[in-house]
Scaffold this active site. Structure first.
Site, PDB file in Angstrom:
ATOM      1  N   PRO A   2      58.330  33.915  64.131  1.00 49.07           N
ATOM      2  CA  PRO A   2      57.962  33.398  62.827  1.00 49.07           C
ATOM      3  C   PRO A   2      56.533  33.705  62.435  1.00 49.07           C
ATOM      4  CG  PRO A   2      58.286  31.653  64.452  1.00 49.07           C
ATOM      5  CD  PRO A   2      58.088  32.922  65.169  1.00 49.07           C
ATOM      6  N   GLU A   3      56.372  34.138  61.220  1.00 48.10           N
ATOM      7  CA  GLU A   3      55.062  34.171  60.598  1.00 48.10           C
ATOM      8  C   GLU A   3      55.081  33.071  59.541  1.00 48.10           C
ATOM      9  OE1 GLU A   3      53.415  37.995  59.678  1.00 48.10           O
ATOM     10  OE2 GLU A   3      54.598  38.973  61.208  1.00 48.10           O
ATOM     11  N   HIS A  91      68.826  27.321  75.637  1.00 47.78           N
ATOM     12  CA  HIS A  91      67.422  27.259  75.196  1.00 47.78           C
ATOM     13  C   HIS A  91      67.155  26.183  74.141  1.00 47.78           C
ATOM     14  CE1 HIS A  91      66.968  30.812  77.590  1.00 47.78           C
ATOM     15  NE2 HIS A  91      67.734  31.508  76.797  1.00 47.78           N
ATOM     16  N   ARG A 110      61.967  32.188  74.588  1.00 49.02           N
ATOM     17  CA  ARG A 110      60.833  32.712  75.363  1.00 49.02           C
ATOM     18  C   ARG A 110      59.824  31.639  75.745  1.00 49.02           C
ATOM     19  NH1 ARG A 110      58.878  38.113  72.470  1.00 49.02           N
ATOM     20  NH2 ARG A 110      57.479  38.190  74.230  1.00 49.02           N
TER      21      ARG A 110
END
Length: 278
Positions: A2-3, A91, A110
């Site tokens: 995400p930005e 996750h 991650r």
DNA sequence: ATTGGAACCTGGTGGC
DNA sequence: TGCCACCAGGTTCCAA
């Protein structure tokens, strides 16, 4: 992943469901994130009302009664609203069960993201050191121009420096520089005031457009409803190395800046101040 | 003080 | 198929 546009899209999606709801239960499936989740404090979120969801840079700030929490999605994180009885996915790290049958689920393969519970989010060191918001009036040509003076490093690293300017990650840095006709390796102090003006305008423009389109989607960005964004088809350079420039037709080049993939057009993006911006 | 690079992780992809 | 190397949207931390 995400930005800024993706985080903003996430914020809006989550806020629509979560605002003014009571957190009934907090479930931590896996506390291992960038920093270990403080289980004691996190459990204390149960029984509190989520009054508002705000964004600062790429951080999401959830304001509750007396304890609040900060979420960063890292490279691969996402928040989604799920039904109470839905099965968890791989996750899924943390779930906040709300009193409206909805659950906020934080997934992060991650584990570069973070979940921090704090009584004073705005005074947290992660937040206080952040630079200006790109879509605010504080981000203007004069600000950028002054910042770049005495800076010999390349312009791309500067606009990605969150202590100066938040929210511009690798994709939008590549794109904004292309749209401004500025070579990513230009020494920062070589930009003219008019180039700073153009760059500021393009950064604001591309972020607004991306937000309007629901964020970019390269691989796996999903919004709060679990749907992808639809901005990727409008990317000019990112992910298009060795393909023709949309502007002049020449093949785009790729290099690495700070070990980040950097794609540009050597014809349209100028290394010298004298050349007219594209 | 500034800057470059490694580190933190998992998953997907492409080459052999 | 399987194995392996390499790459990925971010940020912090450490050493030069």
């Amino acid at each position: 992943m995400p930005e800024l546009p993706e985080v903003e899209t996430t914020k809006r999606g989550i806020a629509a469901y979560a605002k003014n709801t009571l957190i009934q239960q907090v479930i931590v499936h896996n506390p291992r994130l960038r920093w270990p989740v403080d289980l004691t404090r996190t459990k204390q979120l149960a029984g509190q009302i989520i009054h508002s969801v705000q964004r600062r840079g790429k951080y999401l700030l959830f304001f509750c009664d007396y304890l609040h929490f900060i979420i960063h999605l890292g490279m691969s994180g996402s928040l989604r609203m799920t039904q109470h009885d839905e099965h968890i996915k791989k996750h899924d790290h943390i779930q906040l069960v709300l009193d409206n049958q909805q659950t906020i689920t934080f997934n992060d393969p991650r584990r570069f993201g973070c979940f921090i519970v704090t009584p004073e989010p705005l005074n947290h060191k992660l937040i206080t050191k952040l630079g200006v918001e790109p879509l605010s009036a504080d981000f203007h040509a004069n600000y950028l121009y002054k910042r770049l003076q005495n800076k010999k490093i390349n312009i791309k690293q500067c606009i990605m420096n969150s202590q100066w300017l938040v929210g511009v990650g690798n994709i939008y840095a590549n794109e904004a520089l292309f749209l401004s006709g500025i070579h990513p390796l230009r020494p920062a102090n070589s930009l003219s005031h008019s180039e700073c003006l153009l760059l500021v305008q393009q950064i604001k423009q591309i972020l607004r457009t991306a937000i309007r389109h629901g964020g970019t989607t390269l691989k796996d960005f999903i919004n709060a409803q679990g749907k992808p964004g639809y901005f990727q088809q409008t990317l000019n350079v990112y992910g298009r190395a060795n393909k023709p420039c949309h502007h002049c037709g020449n093949l785009l080049h790729e290099t690495r800046i700070n070990s980040r993939s950097t794609v540009f057009c050597s014809v349209c993006q100028h290394l010298n101040i004298n050349q007219t911006p594209a």
